[in-house]
Design an enzyme around this catalytic site. Structure first.
Site, PDB file in Angstrom:
ATOM      1  N   GLU A   1       0.785  -1.231   0.000  1.00 20.52           N
ATOM      2  CA  GLU A   1       0.000   0.000   0.000  1.00 20.52           C
ATOM      3  C   GLU A   1       0.824   1.292   0.000  1.00 20.52           C
ATOM      4  O   GLU A   1       0.837   2.051   0.985  1.00 20.52           O
ATOM      5  CB  GLU A   1      -0.973   0.015   1.192  1.00 20.52           C
ATOM      6  CG  GLU A   1      -1.939  -1.168   1.183  1.00 20.52           C
ATOM      7  CD  GLU A   1      -3.083  -1.014   2.173  1.00 20.52           C
ATOM      8  OE1 GLU A   1      -3.028  -0.121   3.026  1.00 20.52           O
ATOM      9  OE2 GLU A   1      -4.046  -1.800   2.072  1.00 20.52           O
TER      10      GLU A   1
ATOM     11  N   GLU B   1      -5.608  -8.644   0.370  1.00 26.48           N
ATOM     12  CA  GLU B   1      -6.329  -8.344   1.620  1.00 26.48           C
ATOM     13  C   GLU B   1      -7.782  -8.047   1.291  1.00 26.48           C
ATOM     14  O   GLU B   1      -8.066  -7.287   0.354  1.00 26.48           O
ATOM     15  CB  GLU B   1      -5.773  -7.104   2.346  1.00 26.48           C
ATOM     16  CG  GLU B   1      -4.466  -7.315   3.050  1.00 26.48           C
ATOM     17  CD  GLU B   1      -3.954  -6.044   3.750  1.00 26.48           C
ATOM     18  OE1 GLU B   1      -4.776  -5.212   4.188  1.00 26.48           O
ATOM     19  OE2 GLU B   1      -2.723  -5.900   3.823  1.00 26.48           O
TER      20      GLU B   1
HETATM   21  C1  FCB Z   1      -4.810  -2.236   5.283  1.00 28.84           C
HETATM   22  C2  FCB Z   1      -3.486  -2.625   5.875  1.00 28.84           C
HETATM   23  C3  FCB Z   1      -3.574  -3.684   6.937  1.00 28.84           C
HETATM   24  C4  FCB Z   1      -4.783  -3.471   7.839  1.00 28.84           C
HETATM   25  C5  FCB Z   1      -6.024  -3.310   7.011  1.00 28.84           C
HETATM   26  C6  FCB Z   1      -7.291  -3.164   7.819  1.00 28.84           C
HETATM   27  O1  FCB Z   1      -4.727  -0.936   4.793  1.00 28.84           O
HETATM   28  O2  FCB Z   1      -2.623  -3.092   4.855  1.00 28.84           O
HETATM   29  O3  FCB Z   1      -2.371  -3.664   7.663  1.00 28.84           O
HETATM   30  O4  FCB Z   1      -4.562  -2.422   8.668  1.00 28.84           O
HETATM   31  O5  FCB Z   1      -5.888  -2.204   6.172  1.00 28.84           O
END
Ligand code: FCB
Length: 449
Positions: free
Chosen positions: A174, A352
């Site tokens: 990110e 994620e």
């Molecule tokens: C993302 C992050 C992860 C976690 C989620 C909820 O932005 O990569 O570490 O905090 O959000």
């Protein structure tokens, strides 16, 4: 990114070789913040600064994963995971930021990798998930181009040690959050508030990715290397020209700022002009380094965002998670189709996806009965299955997160885990969602009920 209505059948099968994983990151779960030669990270420093973390907590102990690796891998085996995405803490491996490699720090990841492989679980390490050595921050952190060079050296040292067993590497997690929450809004470490710093950081983080990719390929040409980008699709409220203009600028600033240069298109023109960025940090050759082909393109997806012509005007929002993030799964399907149509990345990975939920309901035997999280996961996985059926090359999906953990500036309040972690005893217990996920992995098909 535009939206389209999408319908989903009741049950959906995934490809037999689909990668089923869960994700975590070093600072959020490891604890052991000064064990075995680890140096201070920017998150250690940030947490120690009053007023930064909502509940005043830190990562000193976190989930104590550092001392519970074998148990945590056993938990993954129980869930039937075929892959595990974790991150490696740079301050453990190169405590000085540059220079000497700390073998004891790498020993920890060595053990984790061995445990995973013995259990038939494919490791997907990320080399940078936000815990920069503080010593590099003291020299400007990501505003300093030298940090990108240091990152490539640290990546190379890690690949030399683990590359006989790990073959899939993610460079950074990110870049948008690193640059803008770290250097523009100050919500994250190092807590700066300066647009010029944020712009420089965004470039240096992408450059770090490019330099690390090159370094890894020099050592292990056959390994797969990718990056993880968070996408927040932007929906205008109404269709006034103002709302549409804001949509474009926000979409370029938050999303295309990363995917466009990675795809060889440079930084988006509209947003760079509006921000008045002269791109002085972009040296000859940088854009080519950033645009070297990746083997996979990681996507973190949680929610979409509305932009309105008038501040405060709200769109037609659906239900929210405990973070106040709108739940709107079709935005993920649209995003996957957009990425496939727009760019040429060879394959996509959902690195994620998940939700913080209140977790207040329990079954008779005390297990967290998180039907809301199951609905969130199901809704998004339906979109993934739909996109695969339409030909989008999606290799796998990682639920965020394996464990309840330290949610950055929010501390330990938000619960993102599919496994509950007791805040005192740190005992782990799978929630209903984990059992649901395990069933899904076993059957390879989204259940109909
Ligand atoms: C993302 C992050 C992860 C976690 C989620 C909820 O932005 O990569 O570490 O905090 O959000």
């Amino acid at each position: 990114m535009t939206e389209s209505a999408s319908t989903t059948p009741a049950s959906r099968a995934f490809p037999t070789d689909f990668v089923w994983g869960a994700a975590t990151s070093s600072f959020q779960i490891e604890g052991a913040s000064d064990a075995d030669g680890k140096s201070e990270s920017i998150w250690d420093r940030f947490c120690a600064t009053p007023g930064t973390i909502i509940d005043g907590t830190d990562g000193t102990r976190a989930c104590d994963h550092y001392n519970r690796v074998a148990d945590d891998v056993a938990l993954m085996v129980d869930l039937g995971l075929t892959a595990y995405r974790f991150s490696i803490a740079w301050p453990r491996v190169v405590p000085g930021g540059t220079g000497e490699v700390n073998a004891a720090g790498l020993d920890f990841y060595d053990r984790l990798v061995d445990e995973l492989l013995a259990a038939g679980i494919t490791p997907y390490p990320t080399l940078y998930h936000w815990d920069l050595p503080q010593v590099l921050q003291d020299q400007g952190g990501w505003t300093n181009r030298a940090t990108a060079e240091a990152f490539a050296d640290y990546a190379a040292a890690t690949v030399r040690r683990l590359g006989d067993r790990v073959t899939r590497w993610t460079t950074v997690n990110e870049p948008y959050v690193i640059a803008n929450l770290g250097y523009l809004t100050g919500e994250h470490a190092p807590g700066h508030r300066d647009l010029n710093e944020a712009l420089a950081a965004s470039h240096n983080v992408l450059l770090a990715h490019g330099m690390a990719l090159r370094a890894i390929k020099e050592i292990e040409p056959s390994h797969e290397v990718g990056i993880v980008i968070n996408f927040t699709p932007v929906t205008p409220v109404g269709d006034s020209p103002f709302a549409r203009e804001r949509q474009q600028i926000v979409n370029e600033f938050e999303n295309r700022w990363y995917s466009d240069p990675l795809a060889g298109r440079g930084y988006p023109a509209f947003a760079t002009e509006r921000l008045g960025w002269d791109q002085a940090e972009v040296l000859p050759g940088d854009l080519e380094l950033i645009a070297q082909p990746v083997d996979f393109f990681g996507i973190n997806f949680y929610t979409r965002k509305f932009v309105a012509a008038i501040d405060g005007e709200r769109g037609d929002r659906g239900d929210e998670t405990a973070m106040g993030w709108e739940i709107h799964p079709p935005a993920l399907g649209d995003l996957l189709r957009f990425l496939d149509d727009e760019y040429d990345f060879p394959k996509l990975l959902i690195t994620e996806n998940g939700a913080a939920m209140p977790d207040t309901e329990r079954d008779a035997d005390g297990r967290v009965a998180d039907h809301d999280r199951i609905a969130y996961l199901r809704g998004h996985l339906e979109q993934v299955a739909g996109a695969i059926e339409q030909g989008v090359p999606i290799e796998g999906y990682f639920a965020w997160s394996l464990l309840d953990n330290f949610e950055w500036a929010w501390g330990y309040g938000p619960k993102f885990g599919i496994v509950e972690v007791d805040p005192d005893s740190l005992e782990r217990r799978p929630k209903r969602s984990a059992l649901w996920y395990a069933d899904l992995i076993r059957s390879g098909s989204l259940p109909t009920d």
